[in-house]
Structures are given as structure tokens and as C-alpha cells.
Scaffold this motif. Structure first.
Motif, PDB file in Angstrom:
ATOM      1  N   THR A   1       4.341   9.800  49.636  1.00  0.00           N
ATOM      2  CA  THR A   1       4.109   8.284  49.887  1.00  0.00           C
ATOM      3  C   THR A   1       2.345   8.456  49.916  1.00  0.00           C
ATOM      4  O   THR A   1       2.069   9.360  50.630  1.00  0.00           O
TER       5      THR A   1
ATOM      6  N   GLU B   1       6.583  -7.087  55.920  1.00  0.00           N
ATOM      7  CA  GLU B   1       5.797  -7.524  54.752  1.00  0.00           C
ATOM      8  C   GLU B   1       6.446  -8.812  54.271  1.00  0.00           C
ATOM      9  O   GLU B   1       5.584  -9.689  54.013  1.00  0.00           O
TER      10      GLU B   1
ATOM     11  N   SER C   1      -0.390   5.757  51.589  1.00  0.00           N
ATOM     12  CA  SER C   1      -0.565   4.772  52.593  1.00  0.00           C
ATOM     13  C   SER C   1      -1.835   3.938  52.028  1.00  0.00           C
ATOM     14  O   SER C   1      -2.588   4.478  51.174  1.00  0.00           O
ATOM     15  N   SER C   2      -2.118   2.588  52.496  1.00  0.00           N
ATOM     16  CA  SER C   2      -3.000   1.902  52.035  1.00  0.00           C
ATOM     17  C   SER C   2      -4.598   2.487  52.511  1.00  0.00           C
ATOM     18  O   SER C   2      -5.459   2.193  52.068  1.00  0.00           O
ATOM     19  N   ILE C   3      -4.475   3.196  53.676  1.00  0.00           N
ATOM     20  CA  ILE C   3      -5.701   3.739  54.180  1.00  0.00           C
ATOM     21  C   ILE C   3      -6.236   5.114  52.965  1.00  0.00           C
ATOM     22  O   ILE C   3      -7.396   5.158  53.198  1.00  0.00           O
ATOM     23  N   ASP C   4      -5.340   5.506  52.350  1.00  0.00           N
ATOM     24  CA  ASP C   4      -5.833   6.760  51.634  1.00  0.00           C
ATOM     25  C   ASP C   4      -7.026   6.124  50.209  1.00  0.00           C
ATOM     26  O   ASP C   4      -7.908   6.965  50.102  1.00  0.00           O
ATOM     27  N   GLY C   5      -6.601   4.846  49.831  1.00  0.00           N
ATOM     28  CA  GLY C   5      -7.855   4.451  48.967  1.00  0.00           C
ATOM     29  C   GLY C   5      -8.968   4.100  49.383  1.00  0.00           C
ATOM     30  O   GLY C   5     -10.015   4.404  49.092  1.00  0.00           O
ATOM     31  N   LEU C   6      -8.881   3.486  50.700  1.00  0.00           N
ATOM     32  CA  LEU C   6     -10.322   3.256  51.571  1.00  0.00           C
ATOM     33  C   LEU C   6     -10.863   4.642  51.642  1.00  0.00           C
ATOM     34  O   LEU C   6     -12.072   4.705  51.648  1.00  0.00           O
TER      35      LEU C   6
END
Length: 152
Positions: A124, A5, A126-131
Motif C-alpha cells: 500500500t 472519500e 499512501s499519498s504522503i509517499d509521493g510528497l
């Protein structure tokens, strides 16, 4: 430490800031009419945007490093220091409970077993959870409107 990142943000912000600054310098030194004052403002504006972009990139990378430091500190086990020796037992005779090696009644020849220890738990996301959450809520809304909408 999130090296990927940091590397991605360094390259992205660095290239953008450099492109803006170089574009501003090229506008300033390039040929234009003697009374074209717009190029002066445009050139300095692009250089200023390049500096601001580089500054924001440095701030974002610093925030990532600070967040990684906070996460490392959260994962460490924190033990509160004891200022003094344990207090004397209360008058009703429960003094050994809660002290190391105390509070266990031994019956027979077996040594006491059991006990426990605090366990560190982390979650944890991940960013896919929000999507997935937003997609599921939108699908739920659409299905509810299609199947349960009043038809007058």
C-alpha cells in the motif's frame, strides 16, 4: 469501500454543482436591462457548468467504486480450474511430483512435514509517499547544486 472519500466527493461536487446551477438560475430570473444579452449566456453557461460538474462528480465517484471493486477482486485467491484428471506419469518415473499427496518419500514412521502455500502479498502506498519522494529529490538536487557546482 472508501466511504469517507465518497462522502467527501459527494458533498464537494454536489455543493459546487448546486451553487453553479442556482447562480445561473438567479442570473436568468434576476433583473437586468432588456437588451443585456450577456446575462442570458452567463446564466445558461453557469447552469451548464453546474450540470457538467455534477456529471464529472458522478463519474469520479463511479470510478472510485469501480476501483474498490477491482481491489476486492485482486485480493481474492484465484485458483485455476482443472479441465481433466492429471495426465499419466512420464516414462522416466516422475509421475507423483506436483500432485496432491505425492512426490514425498517417507523414511521411518514419521509423517511427511513441510510444504507450502501461496501467500498473498500487497503493497500500500499512501499519498504522503509521493510528497516525501518529490521533497527528497528536490533537496538532493539543491544540495548537489550548492556543494558540487563548479565555481569558475
Amino acid at each position: 469501500m472508501p466511504v469517507r472519500e465518497i462522502l467527501g466527493k459527494t458533498i464537494g461536487f454536489g455543493l459546487t454543482a448546486a451553487a453553479l446551477a442556482v447562480g445561473g438560475i438567479l442570473v436568468l430570473i434576476g433583473s437586468h436591462a432588456y437588451n443585456d444579452y450577456f446575462n442570458i449566456f452567463l446564466g445558461w453557461g453557469l447552469v451548464g457548468l453546474g450540470v457538467a460538474t455534477g456529471g464529472y462528480g458522478a463519474f469520479a465517484i463511479g470510478a472510485i467504486l469501480y476501483d474498490a471493486k477491482l481491489r476486492r477482486q485482486e485480493e481474492e485467491i484465484h485458483i485455476s480450474p482443472r479441465d481433466a484428471p492429471p495426465a499419466p506419469p512420464p516414462p522416466w518415473g516422475m509421475g507423483d511430483i506436483g500432485r496432491p499427496g505425492g512426490g514425498v518419500v517417507q523414511v521411518g514412521a514419521q509423517a511427511p512435514r513441510g510444504g507450502g502455500a501461496p501467500r498473498l502479498m500487497s503493497v500500500t502506498v499512501s499519498s504522503i509517499d509521493g510528497l516525501l519522494l518529490v521533497t527528497g529529490l528536490l533537496a538532493w538536487t539543491i544540495l548537489t547544486l550548492v556543494f558540487f557546482a563548479p565555481t569558475h
